[in-house]
Design an enzyme around this catalytic site. Sequence first.
Site, PDB file in Angstrom:
ATOM      1  N   ASP A 177      66.553  -6.108  36.470  1.00  0.00           N
ATOM      2  CA  ASP A 177      66.862  -7.075  35.409  1.00  0.00           C
ATOM      3  C   ASP A 177      67.363  -6.303  34.187  1.00  0.00           C
ATOM      4  OD1 ASP A 177      64.637  -6.091  34.140  1.00  0.00           O
ATOM      5  OD2 ASP A 177      63.387  -7.860  34.490  1.00  0.00           O
TER       6      ASP A 177
ATOM      7  N   ASP B 259      63.823  -0.369  34.556  1.00  0.00           N
ATOM      8  CA  ASP B 259      62.763  -0.233  35.571  1.00  0.00           C
ATOM      9  C   ASP B 259      61.728  -1.348  35.469  1.00  0.00           C
ATOM     10  OD1 ASP B 259      64.016   2.129  36.418  1.00  0.00           O
ATOM     11  OD2 ASP B 259      62.897   3.340  34.999  1.00  0.00           O
TER      12      ASP B 259
ATOM     13  N   GLY C 219      72.638  11.719  46.079  1.00  0.00           N
ATOM     14  CA  GLY C 219      72.871  10.604  47.008  1.00  0.00           C
ATOM     15  C   GLY C 219      72.022  10.618  48.257  1.00  0.00           C
ATOM     16  N   SER C 220      70.821  11.234  48.192  1.00  0.00           N
ATOM     17  CA  SER C 220      70.010  11.265  49.422  1.00  0.00           C
ATOM     18  C   SER C 220      69.509   9.864  49.793  1.00  0.00           C
ATOM     19  CB  SER C 220      68.848  12.257  49.298  1.00  0.00           C
ATOM     20  OG  SER C 220      67.891  11.795  48.387  1.00  0.00           O
TER      21      SER C 220
ATOM     22  N   HIS D  17      62.874   3.776  42.231  1.00  0.00           N
ATOM     23  CA  HIS D  17      62.361   4.576  41.111  1.00  0.00           C
ATOM     24  C   HIS D  17      61.196   5.438  41.607  1.00  0.00           C
ATOM     25  CE1 HIS D  17      61.644   5.633  36.950  1.00  0.00           C
ATOM     26  NE2 HIS D  17      60.360   5.472  37.188  1.00  0.00           N
TER      27      HIS D  17
HETATM   28  C1  GAR Z   1      65.629   9.616  43.243  1.00  0.00           C
HETATM   29  O1  GAR Z   1      64.422  10.307  43.192  1.00  0.00           O
HETATM   30  C2  GAR Z   1      65.510   8.262  42.574  1.00  0.00           C
HETATM   31  O2  GAR Z   1      64.254   7.659  42.789  1.00  0.00           O
HETATM   32  C3  GAR Z   1      65.689   8.635  41.122  1.00  0.00           C
HETATM   33  O3  GAR Z   1      66.736   9.575  41.137  1.00  0.00           O
HETATM   34  C4  GAR Z   1      66.697  10.293  42.377  1.00  0.00           C
HETATM   35  C5  GAR Z   1      68.064  10.217  43.008  1.00  0.00           C
HETATM   36  O4  GAR Z   1      68.120  11.018  44.149  1.00  0.00           O
HETATM   37  N1  GAR Z   1      66.026   7.504  40.314  1.00  0.00           N
HETATM   38  C6  GAR Z   1      65.556   7.305  39.083  1.00  0.00           C
HETATM   39  O5  GAR Z   1      64.844   8.094  38.497  1.00  0.00           O
HETATM   40  C7  GAR Z   1      66.002   5.994  38.453  1.00  0.00           C
HETATM   41  N2  GAR Z   1      65.249   5.718  37.260  1.00  0.00           N
HETATM   42  P1  GAR Z   1      69.253  10.830  45.231  1.00  0.00           P
HETATM   43  O6  GAR Z   1      70.583  10.907  44.465  1.00  0.00           O
HETATM   44  O7  GAR Z   1      69.090  11.989  46.152  1.00  0.00           O
HETATM   45  O8  GAR Z   1      69.045   9.505  45.894  1.00  0.00           O
END
Ligand code: GAR
Length: 202
Positions: A142, A146, A12-13, A110
Amino acid sequence: MKRIAILLSGRGSNFKAIYEAINSGFIKDAEISVVISDKKEAKGLEFARDNGLNAIFVNPKDFGDRKGYDLELVKILKNANVDIICLAGFMRIISEEFVNAFENKIINIHPSLLPSFPGLNAQKQALEYGVKFTGCTVHFVDAKVDNGPIILQAVVEVKQDDTVETLSDRILKYEHKIYPMAVKLLVEDKIKVEGRKVIIFD
Ligand code: GAR
């Protein structure tokens, strides 16, 4: 006041970056109305709870299929009367029913320069391909993975000695910049979608 929903599966950053952007006043006239996770132990959900936000775990096992699960999410999000839905490391493919219920209201981050390296492990894909630059993308969601219209991107250099971890860390810093910026643009109604193109105006 715009009402924001966050959907996440883990750390969840990116959610925290948006939360802090609201708290600091970078994003004005917005509040996080609900945080939903498909993982009970998600750190992001814990952070939401610790900070007095409406934090809900919706267990995929309680639903027969993706559509059933997504319709439950639609119900919660409609009840919460949200204006913007931010997928922030929400590691589920979302169904057409969900997307259609909130046209141009769902956005995602992404960790690559889409359309390169969609799907899982985008940073590893970039390293293995040997690109010299990669980055991150905030886009509308959509029904394809991605795929939706691109709102903002940031370019990040790939260093020769990068590992998946060092590259992911470098990209993440930019994720934390462009995701709040994109949310701010949406909150301020400064975005218009024309086909695949996202027009940003002052
Ligand atoms: C992030 O790097 C985000 O871009 C990626 O998951 C991570 C979540 O980190 N998302 C994807 O790969 C979606 N296809 P977070 O929980 O610390 O925000």
